[in-house]
Design an enzyme around this catalytic site. Structure first.
Site, PDB file in Angstrom:
ATOM      1  N   ASP A 110       0.827  -1.207   0.000  1.00  0.00           N
ATOM      2  CA  ASP A 110       0.000   0.000   0.000  1.00  0.00           C
ATOM      3  C   ASP A 110       0.863   1.259   0.000  1.00  0.00           C
ATOM      4  O   ASP A 110       0.632   2.203  -0.767  1.00  0.00           O
ATOM      5  CB  ASP A 110      -0.897   0.025   1.253  1.00  0.00           C
ATOM      6  CG  ASP A 110      -1.886  -1.115   1.316  1.00  0.00           C
ATOM      7  OD1 ASP A 110      -3.047  -0.910   0.945  1.00  0.00           O
ATOM      8  OD2 ASP A 110      -1.499  -2.217   1.747  1.00  0.00           O
ATOM      9  N   LEU A 176      -3.930   0.389  -3.488  1.00  0.00           N
ATOM     10  CA  LEU A 176      -4.021  -1.067  -3.378  1.00  0.00           C
ATOM     11  C   LEU A 176      -5.427  -1.392  -2.897  1.00  0.00           C
ATOM     12  O   LEU A 176      -5.732  -1.287  -1.711  1.00  0.00           O
ATOM     13  CB  LEU A 176      -2.973  -1.634  -2.405  1.00  0.00           C
ATOM     14  CG  LEU A 176      -2.633  -3.125  -2.522  1.00  0.00           C
ATOM     15  CD1 LEU A 176      -1.401  -3.469  -1.685  1.00  0.00           C
ATOM     16  CD2 LEU A 176      -3.785  -4.037  -2.109  1.00  0.00           C
ATOM     17  N   ASP A 177      -6.280  -1.748  -3.826  1.00  0.00           N
ATOM     18  CA  ASP A 177      -7.645  -2.134  -3.483  1.00  0.00           C
ATOM     19  C   ASP A 177      -7.654  -3.624  -3.154  1.00  0.00           C
ATOM     20  O   ASP A 177      -7.005  -4.408  -3.842  1.00  0.00           O
ATOM     21  CB  ASP A 177      -8.565  -1.843  -4.672  1.00  0.00           C
ATOM     22  CG  ASP A 177     -10.034  -1.969  -4.312  1.00  0.00           C
ATOM     23  OD1 ASP A 177     -10.398  -1.649  -3.167  1.00  0.00           O
ATOM     24  OD2 ASP A 177     -10.816  -2.363  -5.191  1.00  0.00           O
ATOM     25  N   THR A 179      -6.862  -4.905   0.150  1.00  0.00           N
ATOM     26  CA  THR A 179      -5.687  -5.193   0.987  1.00  0.00           C
ATOM     27  C   THR A 179      -5.878  -6.471   1.800  1.00  0.00           C
ATOM     28  O   THR A 179      -4.929  -7.255   1.965  1.00  0.00           O
ATOM     29  CB  THR A 179      -5.397  -4.007   1.925  1.00  0.00           C
ATOM     30  OG1 THR A 179      -5.111  -2.847   1.145  1.00  0.00           O
ATOM     31  CG2 THR A 179      -4.199  -4.304   2.817  1.00  0.00           C
ATOM     32  N   SER A 242     -19.534  -7.918  -1.608  1.00  0.00           N
ATOM     33  CA  SER A 242     -18.380  -8.004  -0.720  1.00  0.00           C
ATOM     34  C   SER A 242     -18.307  -9.371  -0.047  1.00  0.00           C
ATOM     35  O   SER A 242     -19.331  -9.927   0.384  1.00  0.00           O
ATOM     36  CB  SER A 242     -18.482  -6.907   0.345  1.00  0.00           C
ATOM     37  OG  SER A 242     -17.545  -7.122   1.375  1.00  0.00           O
TER      38      SER A 242
END
Length: 359
Positions: A110, A176-177, A179, A242
């Site tokens: 990240d 950074l998608d 994580t 999600s």
């Protein structure tokens, strides 16, 4: 008799020259400031969001150039993400808790991706507002020059420049998608993203997948290198959600669309948007709808919103409201993303999802 004329004293000449220099400085100070920033002589940025550097005389920026730099930034950030993951030394730590009580994780991937992406964009466009997920350390400033070359695939789709006032632009970076999935070595979900909004509306987006080296980009009303699929199932859709909230959506989705509905739990907002498109990546799952039911940050969704909008799709809150990419860095109303469907009809079909998301 001597010829008549005007005689200037040395002092008068000096004063005249100084006045001329003052006028030139006033006219070109903004231009020079932008050029000097390319060599690291600009001011230092603040924390996670660069302060509003642009003012009424901040000039203009070319969105086609911004797209080129955004693609390059996403790729270079992705290189750092991949390098750290392959080294298997993540230096993982928690930034705190999410609203749902899970660890909000951060890694070296990240941090290093954020540094590359932020400073490349900031050096190229010093007068635009940049919001990023990770903190930017002003003492650790890095100068990353752009060669000002626009890739051929962008020039092919977008033949002419498009200039807008610098003060109207807000850039959203997600270095950074996914994580959480990154720490679990679930690489297919990981993306790096850049979005540019003009007056709060998303106009260009970039989603890069570091581990397959696939990059999707689009500019609203101008062009894209990705497209929608030929068809979508609106009656019994495949819904990407999600991983941490799949149960919430599944219950309502089955009631709305029937037992044939498929729920696809996945990580990363960028990955979920790409699931709606025609992406030539074997690791990419396919879905007809993307639904999120809880609070989400704007740097997670802005790039996907821009790409969908450029292709004629929609991303709104669950109540059907458009999302503004100014002000606060998150939205409360969940989101619904679709393409080649009657979006407002879908909003009306899912009236209870927003309430579910706030439980």
């Amino acid at each position: 008799m001597a010829p008549m004329g005007i005689r200037l004293s040395p002092l008068g000449v000096a004063v005249f020259c100084l006045l001329g220099l003052g006028v030139l400085y006033h006219l070109y100070s903004g231009f020079l400031a932008g050029r000097f920033s390319l060599f690291g002589l600009g001011g230092e940025p603040s924390g996670g969001a660069a302060g509003p550097a642009a003012s009424a005389d901040g000039g203009t920026v070319d969105l086609r150039e911004m797209l080129a730099v955004s693609v390059l930034a996403a790729v270079r950030g992705g290189d750092e993400v991949r390098r750290v993951r392959e080294s298997n030394v993540l230096h993982e730590k928690s930034k705190g808790k999410t609203r749902e009580g899970a660890d909000d994780k951060m890694t070296s991937g990240d941090v290093l991706s954020n540094r590359k992406m932020f400073y490349l964009l900031k050096t190229a466009f010093p007068n635009v507002q940049i919001n990023t997920e990770e903190h930017v350390d002003a003492t650790d400033q890095e100068v990353i020059l752009w060669d000002r070359k626009i890739p051929e695939d962008i020039l092919k789709e977008i033949a002419t420049p498009q200039e807008v006032p610098a003060e109207s632009v807000t850039v959203w970076i997600d270095p950074l998608d996914a994580t959480q999935e990154y720490t679990e070595d679930l690489r297919k979900y990981v993306t790096t993203m850049v979005c540019v909004a003009v007056n709060g509306k998303p106009v260009l987006g970039v989603i890069h997948k570091p581990f397959s080296e696939y990059t999707a980009w689009a500019m609203v009303d101008r062009g894209s290198n990705v497209k929608a699929r030929a068809s979508y199932n609106e009656k019994t859709p495949r819904i990407v959600v999600s991983r941490s909230h799949s149960g919430m959506v599944k219950q309502v989705a089955l009631q709305t669309f029937g037992n044939q509905t498929t729920i696809i739990p996945a990580g990363g907002a960028g990955y979920k948007v790409l699931a709606l498109l025609d992406v030539p990546d074997k690791s990419q799952e396919k879905a007809d709808l993307y639904i999120h039911v809880t609070y989400i940050k704007k740097w997670d969704i802005c790039a996907g919103n821009a790409i969908l909008k450029a292709l004629g799709g929609h991303m709104t809150t669950l109540s059907g409201e458009e999302i503004s990419y100014t002000g606060s860095d998150g939205i409360e109303g969940g989101l619904l993303a679709s393409i080649r469907m009657n979006h407002q009809a879908l909003v009306r079909k899912l009236p209870s999802l927003e309430k579910t998301g706030h439980k």
